[in-house]
Scaffold this motif. Structure first.
Motif, mmCIF file in Angstrom:
data_model
loop_
_atom_site.group_PDB
_atom_site.id
_atom_site.type_symbol
_atom_site.label_atom_id
_atom_site.label_comp_id
_atom_site.label_asym_id
_atom_site.label_seq_id
_atom_site.Cartn_x
_atom_site.Cartn_y
_atom_site.Cartn_z
ATOM 1 N N GLY A 38 0.659 -1.201 -0.004
ATOM 2 C CA GLY A 38 0.256 -0.041 -0.102
ATOM 3 C C GLY A 38 0.462 1.354 0.062
ATOM 4 O O GLY A 38 0.374 2.603 0.651
ATOM 5 N N GLY A 39 2.081 1.227 -0.834
ATOM 6 C CA GLY A 39 2.941 1.993 -0.564
ATOM 7 C C GLY A 39 2.675 3.358 -1.417
ATOM 8 O O GLY A 39 3.704 4.426 -1.719
ATOM 9 N N ALA A 58 17.343 -2.747 -0.305
ATOM 10 C CA ALA A 58 16.181 -2.551 -0.890
ATOM 11 C C ALA A 58 15.350 -2.090 -0.340
ATOM 12 O O ALA A 58 15.061 -2.625 0.619
ATOM 13 C CB ALA A 58 16.022 -3.920 -1.018
ATOM 14 N N LEU A 59 14.303 -1.394 -1.526
ATOM 15 C CA LEU A 59 13.114 -1.210 -1.485
ATOM 16 C C LEU A 59 12.383 -1.514 -2.165
ATOM 17 O O LEU A 59 12.161 -1.189 -3.041
ATOM 18 C CB LEU A 59 13.034 0.526 -0.623
ATOM 19 C CG LEU A 59 11.727 0.975 -0.143
ATOM 20 C CD1 LEU A 59 10.930 0.838 0.462
ATOM 21 C CD2 LEU A 59 12.332 2.632 -0.590
ATOM 22 N N HIS A 60 11.250 -2.078 -1.535
ATOM 23 C CA HIS A 60 9.677 -3.015 -2.242
ATOM 24 C C HIS A 60 8.527 -2.574 -2.548
ATOM 25 O O HIS A 60 8.303 -2.235 -1.027
ATOM 26 C CB HIS A 60 9.834 -4.114 -3.240
ATOM 27 C CG HIS A 60 11.325 -5.077 -3.110
ATOM 28 N ND1 HIS A 60 11.956 -5.929 -3.674
ATOM 29 C CD2 HIS A 60 12.270 -4.704 -3.609
ATOM 30 C CE1 HIS A 60 12.380 -5.982 -4.157
ATOM 31 N NE2 HIS A 60 13.305 -5.486 -4.636
ATOM 32 N N VAL A 61 8.071 -1.549 -3.182
ATOM 33 C CA VAL A 61 6.709 -0.913 -2.899
ATOM 34 C C VAL A 61 5.695 -1.790 -3.553
ATOM 35 O O VAL A 61 5.732 -1.469 -4.813
ATOM 36 C CB VAL A 61 6.651 0.271 -3.466
ATOM 37 C CG1 VAL A 61 5.283 1.315 -3.113
ATOM 38 C CG2 VAL A 61 7.940 1.243 -2.808
ATOM 39 N N VAL A 62 4.239 -2.172 -2.921
ATOM 40 C CA VAL A 62 3.193 -2.581 -3.669
ATOM 41 C C VAL A 62 1.934 -1.821 -2.928
ATOM 42 O O VAL A 62 2.101 -1.728 -2.720
ATOM 43 C CB VAL A 62 3.027 -4.419 -2.940
ATOM 44 C CG1 VAL A 62 2.054 -4.834 -3.662
ATOM 45 C CG2 VAL A 62 4.448 -5.337 -3.405
ATOM 46 N N ASP A 63 1.239 -1.728 -4.506
ATOM 47 C CA ASP A 63 -0.037 -0.749 -4.666
ATOM 48 C C ASP A 63 -0.472 -1.145 -5.548
ATOM 49 O O ASP A 63 -0.381 -1.572 -6.880
ATOM 50 C CB ASP A 63 0.619 0.439 -4.249
ATOM 51 C CG ASP A 63 -0.757 1.292 -3.975
ATOM 52 O OD1 ASP A 63 -1.089 2.227 -2.232
ATOM 53 O OD2 ASP A 63 -1.698 1.318 -4.371
ATOM 54 N N PHE A 87 15.881 -0.121 -5.435
ATOM 55 C CA PHE A 87 14.251 -0.105 -5.520
ATOM 56 C C PHE A 87 13.832 0.069 -6.598
ATOM 57 O O PHE A 87 13.549 0.113 -7.583
ATOM 58 C CB PHE A 87 14.329 1.929 -5.409
ATOM 59 C CG PHE A 87 13.206 2.407 -5.671
ATOM 60 C CD1 PHE A 87 12.398 2.122 -4.539
ATOM 61 C CD2 PHE A 87 12.895 3.487 -6.641
ATOM 62 C CE1 PHE A 87 10.810 3.496 -4.488
ATOM 63 C CE2 PHE A 87 11.664 4.424 -6.483
ATOM 64 C CZ PHE A 87 10.811 3.810 -5.469
ATOM 65 N N SER A 88 12.551 -0.985 -6.394
ATOM 66 C CA SER A 88 11.686 -1.495 -6.695
ATOM 67 C C SER A 88 10.304 -1.745 -6.813
ATOM 68 O O SER A 88 9.416 -1.656 -5.250
ATOM 69 C CB SER A 88 11.509 -3.204 -7.163
ATOM 70 O OG SER A 88 13.305 -2.887 -7.851
ATOM 71 N N THR A 89 8.838 -1.012 -8.216
ATOM 72 C CA THR A 89 7.349 -1.239 -7.170
ATOM 73 C C THR A 89 7.268 -2.196 -8.385
ATOM 74 O O THR A 89 7.424 -2.430 -9.269
ATOM 75 C CB THR A 89 7.087 0.061 -7.775
ATOM 76 O OG1 THR A 89 7.403 0.571 -9.557
ATOM 77 C CG2 THR A 89 7.622 1.582 -6.758
ATOM 78 N N PHE A 90 6.109 -2.948 -7.763
ATOM 79 C CA PHE A 90 5.249 -3.568 -8.433
ATOM 80 C C PHE A 90 3.127 -3.643 -7.871
ATOM 81 O O PHE A 90 2.858 -3.253 -7.079
ATOM 82 C CB PHE A 90 5.461 -5.214 -7.389
ATOM 83 C CG PHE A 90 6.497 -5.356 -7.621
ATOM 84 C CD1 PHE A 90 7.009 -5.785 -8.555
ATOM 85 C CD2 PHE A 90 7.119 -5.096 -6.200
ATOM 86 C CE1 PHE A 90 8.414 -6.547 -8.213
ATOM 87 C CE2 PHE A 90 8.771 -5.453 -6.381
ATOM 88 C CZ PHE A 90 9.077 -5.762 -7.166
ATOM 89 N N ALA A 91 2.715 -2.864 -9.078
ATOM 90 C CA ALA A 91 1.159 -2.649 -9.680
ATOM 91 C C ALA A 91 0.442 -4.146 -8.890
ATOM 92 O O ALA A 91 -0.331 -4.721 -10.233
ATOM 93 C CB ALA A 91 0.953 -1.750 -10.462
#
Length: 395
Positions: A38-39, A58-63, A87-91
């Motif tokens: 929920g980032g 590492a910073l992984h963000v899910v939203d 640093f990675s994001t995942f929709a």
């Protein structure tokens, strides 16, 4: 725009605590791998920025919000730049199979922070959105804790709400039930949380609505009898990070009430907001008058406002951060209070709640009344304020 001034404050409430513990925060972040669920929401973005600027491994963000995730990345790149860490994001949805696959593919995280939530009182108006509230606020919390535990996480953090203290609406009650599940899960891994004041100008909030109404040259509406505490987006991120990294198992952090944090009426905020933009509020007697006079008043630098007495379901006159019988530590931090908990919970009540929700979902049909009754059985002290009117019926 001076956000503190608009919400009736003059000084930050957490700056001194953050400065005092900065060395420890940097040490823990720089050596850690973080997952923020929920980032891309307002609080989630604030937490992600607080982690990123301390340069994690590492910073992984899910939203699930693809658009908000893009803005998070653009905001970080435009202010903080880059780090050596991943640093990675995942929709993706944390309750979906894609999330299960992500967790199976990574080596694990040291800290898992869950900021996903249905946060609006208006979400209880129909049985379908209300069930999604249960799934997001309660069931997804339990499932993501299981993922964190299986991957050897050091700590799990989950955001709660001030409305969980003596709840009068289903949103607050869902978070209260979530806290009860957290007590159960804390027996097998360390968990901390935070009860929040309102985050000023967070997505979907009434103050965010002021920005939207101003941009579209539409009237502003606000209740005259509802008071709330407000923190800034940065303070929301700081509070979550400190609870995650510095909180003991079962601790609930909250912003300490003081001269720097006082209850403020929404109508007073609306007045200060408009004055900060060079407009004088023009009170109207009805929504219709406010709508019809917008084109006449705004060119004269007077803004149509409809200030009313609240009569919708689940609205407290004022918010609170802890309940009678809870042990509170007000000494450890200057601007933060801590609710200290023993692992007390009614295991049978939690199992019955989970079984009832599973049966409703399996059947594929349920009513709002059935969910309200289930909440009342799970929280005997729940005092649901039902008026039959909801915020979606207001301007």
């Amino acid at each position: 725009m001076n956000v503190l001034q608009i919400v009736g404050r003059s000084t930050p409430i957490l700056a001194a605590d953050v400065e005092r513990h900065e060395a420890e925060l940097r040490r823990l972040v720089s050596g850690g791998r973080f997952l923020v669920i929920g980032g891309a929401g307002s609080i989630g973005q604030a937490v992600s920025r607080e982690i990123f600027k301390r340069r994690p491994r590492a910073l992984h963000v899910v939203d699930i919000s693809e658009n908000n995730m893009v803005e998070l990345v653009r905001d970080i790149r435009s202010t903080l730049g880059y780090i050596d860490g991943d640093f990675s994001t995942f929709a993706i949805d944390c309750g979906a199979r894609e999330f299960d696959a992500l967790m199976a593919s990574v080596g694990g995280y040291d800290f898992v922070l869950n900021l996903s939530a249905l946060k609006h009182v208006r979400s209880e108006k129909d049985p379908f959105t209300l069930m999604r509230m249960v799934r997001v606020n309660v069931r997804n919390t339990v499932s993501t804790i299981a993922h964190a535990r299986s991957k050897g996480a050091t700590k799990y953090f989950c955001v709660s709400t001030d409305k969980a203290a003596n709840p009068v609406n289903m949103m607050g009650a869902s978070k209260r039930i979530m806290e009860m599940f957290l007590m159960r899960e804390s027996l097998s891994m360390p968990i901390s949380t935070a009860r929040f004041a309102n985050v000023a100008f967070s997505d979907g909030s009434l103050l965010h609505g002021f920005n939207q109404r101003f941009a579209k040259q539409q009237p502003i509406a606000a209740p005259v009898d509802v008071q709330r505490y407000f923190v800034t987006p940065q303070e929301s991120g700081e509070l979550c990070l400190m609870s995650c990294l510095l909180g003991d198992n079962r601790d609930i952090f909250f912003p300490k009430m003081s001269d720097a944090l006082r209850l403020t009426r929404f109508s007073d905020i609306a007045v200060r907001y408009l004055q900060s933009l060079g407009y004088e509020p023009h009170p109207c007697e009805s929504e219709e008058e406010a709508r019809s006079r917008a084109s006449e008043l705004i060119p004269r630098r007077r803004w149509p406002c409809y200030f009313f007495t609240s009569d919708t379901t689940g609205e407290k006159d004022a918010e609170e951060f802890f309940m009678a019988g809870e042990t509170v530590d007000l000494e450890r931090f200057g601007g933060i209070g801590i609710v200290k908990h023993e692992p007390r919970f009614d295991a049978a009540a939690l199992e019955a709640f989970d079984a009832s929700i599973a049966a409703m979902l399996e059947h594929g049909r349920w009513t709002r009344g059935e969910l309200v009754d289930l909440f009342n059985r799970t929280i005997p002290e729940f005092r649901h304020l039902e008026t039959g009117k909801f915020l979606d019926g207001r301007m």
